[in-house]
Structures are given as structure tokens and as C-alpha cells.
Write an enzyme that holds these catalytic residues in place. Structure first.
Site, PDB file in Angstrom:
ATOM      1  N   GLU A 114      -6.307   5.616  -2.035  1.00 34.04           N
ATOM      2  CA  GLU A 114      -6.839   6.845  -1.459  1.00 34.04           C
ATOM      3  C   GLU A 114      -6.935   7.977  -2.475  1.00 34.04           C
ATOM      4  O   GLU A 114      -7.937   8.715  -2.511  1.00 34.04           O
ATOM      5  CB  GLU A 114      -5.951   7.268  -0.277  1.00 34.04           C
ATOM      6  CG  GLU A 114      -6.360   8.561   0.387  1.00 34.04           C
ATOM      7  CD  GLU A 114      -5.323   9.042   1.377  1.00 34.04           C
ATOM      8  OE1 GLU A 114      -5.634   9.997   2.121  1.00 34.04           O
ATOM      9  OE2 GLU A 114      -4.197   8.486   1.398  1.00 34.04           O
ATOM     10  N   ILE A 137      -1.031  -1.694  -1.997  1.00 34.54           N
ATOM     11  CA  ILE A 137      -0.205  -2.664  -1.272  1.00 34.54           C
ATOM     12  C   ILE A 137       0.035  -2.213   0.159  1.00 34.54           C
ATOM     13  O   ILE A 137       0.437  -3.011   1.004  1.00 34.54           O
ATOM     14  CB  ILE A 137       1.139  -2.930  -1.985  1.00 34.54           C
ATOM     15  CG1 ILE A 137       2.061  -1.711  -1.930  1.00 34.54           C
ATOM     16  CG2 ILE A 137       0.918  -3.400  -3.416  1.00 34.54           C
ATOM     17  CD1 ILE A 137       3.489  -2.017  -2.355  1.00 34.54           C
ATOM     18  N   ASP A 138      -0.210  -0.941   0.459  1.00 37.92           N
ATOM     19  CA  ASP A 138      -0.015  -0.440   1.823  1.00 37.92           C
ATOM     20  C   ASP A 138      -1.144  -0.846   2.765  1.00 37.92           C
ATOM     21  O   ASP A 138      -1.019  -0.711   3.975  1.00 37.92           O
ATOM     22  CB  ASP A 138       0.086   1.087   1.823  1.00 37.92           C
ATOM     23  CG  ASP A 138       1.339   1.604   1.141  1.00 37.92           C
ATOM     24  OD1 ASP A 138       2.274   0.804   0.950  1.00 37.92           O
ATOM     25  OD2 ASP A 138       1.374   2.794   0.798  1.00 37.92           O
ATOM     26  N   GLU A 242       9.180   3.313   4.518  1.00 29.80           N
ATOM     27  CA  GLU A 242       9.719   4.543   3.939  1.00 29.80           C
ATOM     28  C   GLU A 242       9.221   5.797   4.653  1.00 29.80           C
ATOM     29  O   GLU A 242       9.880   6.834   4.649  1.00 29.80           O
ATOM     30  CB  GLU A 242       9.355   4.627   2.454  1.00 29.80           C
ATOM     31  CG  GLU A 242       7.855   4.692   2.203  1.00 29.80           C
ATOM     32  CD  GLU A 242       7.489   4.664   0.726  1.00 29.80           C
ATOM     33  OE1 GLU A 242       8.409   4.636  -0.107  1.00 29.80           O
ATOM     34  OE2 GLU A 242       6.275   4.672   0.428  1.00 29.80           O
TER      35      GLU A 242
END
Length: 371
Positions: A114, A137-138, A242
Site C-alpha cells: 500500500e 504478506i498481509d 499485531e
């Protein structure tokens, strides 16, 4: 006919699949009349003084698809928001435009998430000919069903969750595994399912501590788990992203400093949860923060294939002068359809877990699993 000179950079957090993407770009580009040069350390590569470049050819990148991370290096540089020696935030994006001219780059292929692609989206209206490749990876990037690095990270995290069950079971612990995921819980949700965790806490749905305690008691009973064996399980594993937070709490951060894109550094929700469990229930709790090894190691077969496909599609977009776009994958990787979307698609919206469809807000788990 002169070759089209293309610069490629990788920005933000590194991810398995980036090196295969560069290989795919170089290999397909060599068939389409593209000369590809590597730019080091993300957008920092185009800041003054004029940067060096690495000429990339088929022989150089032949084995790059086997490598994790990025062989071109990365950084979280934001040319629109750089801090000078006086601590002032300044816009140095004009240097990017000037260095593109100095390096005689006809186009840029930008691999990132992003933030990195957000910079690209702001530069495109200023005349920079850009094609984006989605990486994070998100898996939270808007405009695509797949982002490079997700599958490898999913495998890495799932393995740690599985290994966490052994000490938790031996000692009668509640084991909390904290994984990455600032805004989106894709990695936590699917690794938690694959690793057979009891509870999964994601950013999209604030949790309640009392509900967590109730679900633990429902599974484990009321006694100290270290006292012998019984009919009930002796342990529980909780996966928490997280960015997850309680309904009555705030995001837990390592410190209050902000990076170049305005993000604070998250981390610590697992330890906070472990302390609350230890103090408010009969159970002993431990927390582990997986950190950057989640994105480490060689790319999985999916990320290797998708990287090369993304890179090749980016080369085709450059050759066709389809600039201001990002390669998009729709469907289940790797048997998915690749297309191009406007690069501005990445701005202002992210791809979140569809809570209504996938997440059981009472059980804090995937719907229809019954953990």
C-alpha cells in the site's frame, strides 16, 4: 529499434516472491525489447545524489527465483515525506523525477504494498510511467486477490503455531502467538486455522477479554492446567494479529514514533493478553512474537510461480505502454486470471477479512469449524 529502459525497485517490507518477480520481468522483458536495470533500496534509490543501477540480464537473474527477500534491497522511504536534519518533514519527490531523467528510464516497475505503490500512484499523474506489482504478506492490498509473500508467510506461521502446541501441552500453558497484520487479519486467520489454534483475534473485530476468558474456561475447565492429566485438554493456543485490540482498549505499540508513511510500530498485544490471562484466570500463559522471520526464507511454490507470472505480466504492460496500472490476480493462485487495474486503486481502501462471511465473532475463529 532502441530498447525501452526500465527500472525496477522493491519497497517496504521484504517478501518471498520479489526475486521471482524480478526474474519474470527480466525474462519476459528480454523477449519484448526491454532493458531492465535494478534500483537499490526502494524509493531511496531515486533520491539525490544520482543513484547507481544494476543491469539485469537473464544470466544474472537465472537463479533468483530460489531466493527469499529482495536482492535489490528495500526501504520504507517516502519521497513525499522525508525528515531533514532539523526534524522537518519535506517533499523531495521532485528529486525522483529528476533522477528518472538522469538515469534515462523510460518506465518504472514498482514492487510493493500500500505505501510503496501509494507513492507510485502519486507520481503517475506527474508523468512517471509506472506499472505496479502487488507485494505484502498481509494480503491487504486493494485491487487484487493475491499479493506476493502471503503463501510463504502463511506456511512459516502455521509451522510455528504447530510447534507451539508441544511446549504448551507439556507444561499446561495458554500459548499466545502474535503475528503480523496491522489492519487486516488474513495471516492470523488462515494460519490459525491451519495450525489448529483454539482462538484467533483479528483487527477487523475488536475482542472482549471476558469473552476470551470464558472460551478458555469452556475448553480447559477451572483448575490450574499444570496439575495432572484429565479429560479436558491441558493447553490452548491463541493466534493474535499485531493490530488486534480489545473493545475497551487501544492498539498496543512498541513506541510512539511514526515511520515515513505515518505508521506507528505495532507489537506487544500478545504479551498484554498473556498478562491478563495469567492474572485473571487460573491458567499460566506465555507469549511469542514471531516478527520478521514470518517473511523469511525461500519462496513457496505458489510465491515462486506468482512472482514470475506477475513480473512477466508487468513486462507485457510496459511493452504495451499500459502505464499507471498494477498487475492484479483474480481467483485462486496460481490458476488465476492476471489483469491490470488502475494503480490509484491501492489508495484509500484495503482488503480486509470479510468478517460476516468468514469470522465467528462469538467463537473468535473461522465460521463452521467448531474449534
Amino acid at each position: 529499434m532502441a530498447e525501452t529502459r526500465v527500472g525496477v525497485l522493491t519497497g517496504g517490507g521484504d517478501a518471498p516472491g520479489l526475486n521471482p518477480a524480478i526474474k519474470g520481468l527480466v525474462y519476459r522483458g528480454s523477449e519484448l525489447g526491454l532493458e531492465v536495470v535494478g534500483l537499490f533500496d526502494g524509493w531511496r534509490s531515486l533520491m539525490n545524489p544520482a543513484p547507481e543501477v544494476l543491469k539485469l540480464d537473464r544470466e544474472m537473474v537465472r537463479r533468483w527465483d530460489r531466493d527469499g527477500g529482495t536482492n535489490l534491497g528495500s526501504s520504507r522511504t517516502n519521497p513525499f515525506r522525508l525528515v531533514n536534519e532539523q526534524g522537518e518533514s519535506i517533499d523531495r519527490s521532485q528529486e525522483v523525477l529528476e533522477n528518472i531523467q538522469k538515469l534515462q528510464l523510460d518506465a518504472l516497475v514498482v514492487c510493493g504494498g500500500e505505501d510503496t505503490l501509494g507513492v507510485a500512484a502519486r507520481l503517475a499523474p506527474r508523468g512517471v510511467k509506472i506499472v505496479g506489482v502487488p507485494k505484502t504478506i498481509d494480503k491487504d492490498l486493494n485491487g487484487t486477490d493475491y499479493t506476493l509473500g502471503f503463501d510463504t508467510a502463511l506456511r512459516n506461521v502455521s509451522e510455528v503455531i504447530e510447534r507451539s502446541r508441544t511446549p504448551a501441552g507439556s507444561h499446561g500453558w495458554v500459548q499466545i502467538v502474535e503475528v503480523m497484520g496491522r489492519h487486516a487479519g488474513h495471516l492470523a486467520l488462515w494460519s490459525g486455522v491451519a495450525g489448529q489454534s483454539h482462538l484467533i483475534l483479528i483487527p477487523e473485530h475488536p475482542f472482549r477479554y471476558e469473552r476470551v476468558f470464558h472460551l478458555l474456561r469452556e475448553r480447559l475447565g477451572e483448575s490450574d492446567l499444570s496439575r495432572g492429566l484429565g479429560q479436558r485438554p491441558r493447553y490452548s493456543v491463541i493466534v493474535v494479529a499485531e493490530g488486534a485490540c480489545a473493545q475497551d482498549g487501544e492498539l498496543v505499540t512498541i513506541d510512539d514514533r511514526h515511520d515515513a508513511f505515518g505508521h506507528v510500530r505495532l507489537g506487544g498485544i500478545g504479551e498484554v493478553l498473556a498478562r491478563r490471562i495469567a492474572s485473571e484466570t487460573p491458567y499460566e500463559a506465555r507469549a511469542v512474537v514471531l516478527g520478521h522471520p514470518q517473511r523469511g526464507g525461500p519462496p513457496s511454490p505458489i510465491d515462486r510461480i506468482m512472482g514470475m507470472m506477475f513480473g512477466a505480466r508487468a513486462a507485457e504492460a510496459v511493452a504495451a505502454k499500459q502505464f499507471g496500472t498494477m498487475v492484479s490476480a483474480r481467483g485462486v493462485a496460481p490458476a488465476c486470471e492476471l489483469s491490470l487495474v488502475e494503480i490509484e486503486t491501492v489508495q484509500g481502501k484495503i482488503n480486509l477479512v470479510d468478517v460476516e462471511r468468514y469470522y465467528d465473532t462469538e467463537r473468535y475463529h473461522l465460521k463452521a469449524i467448531g474449534m
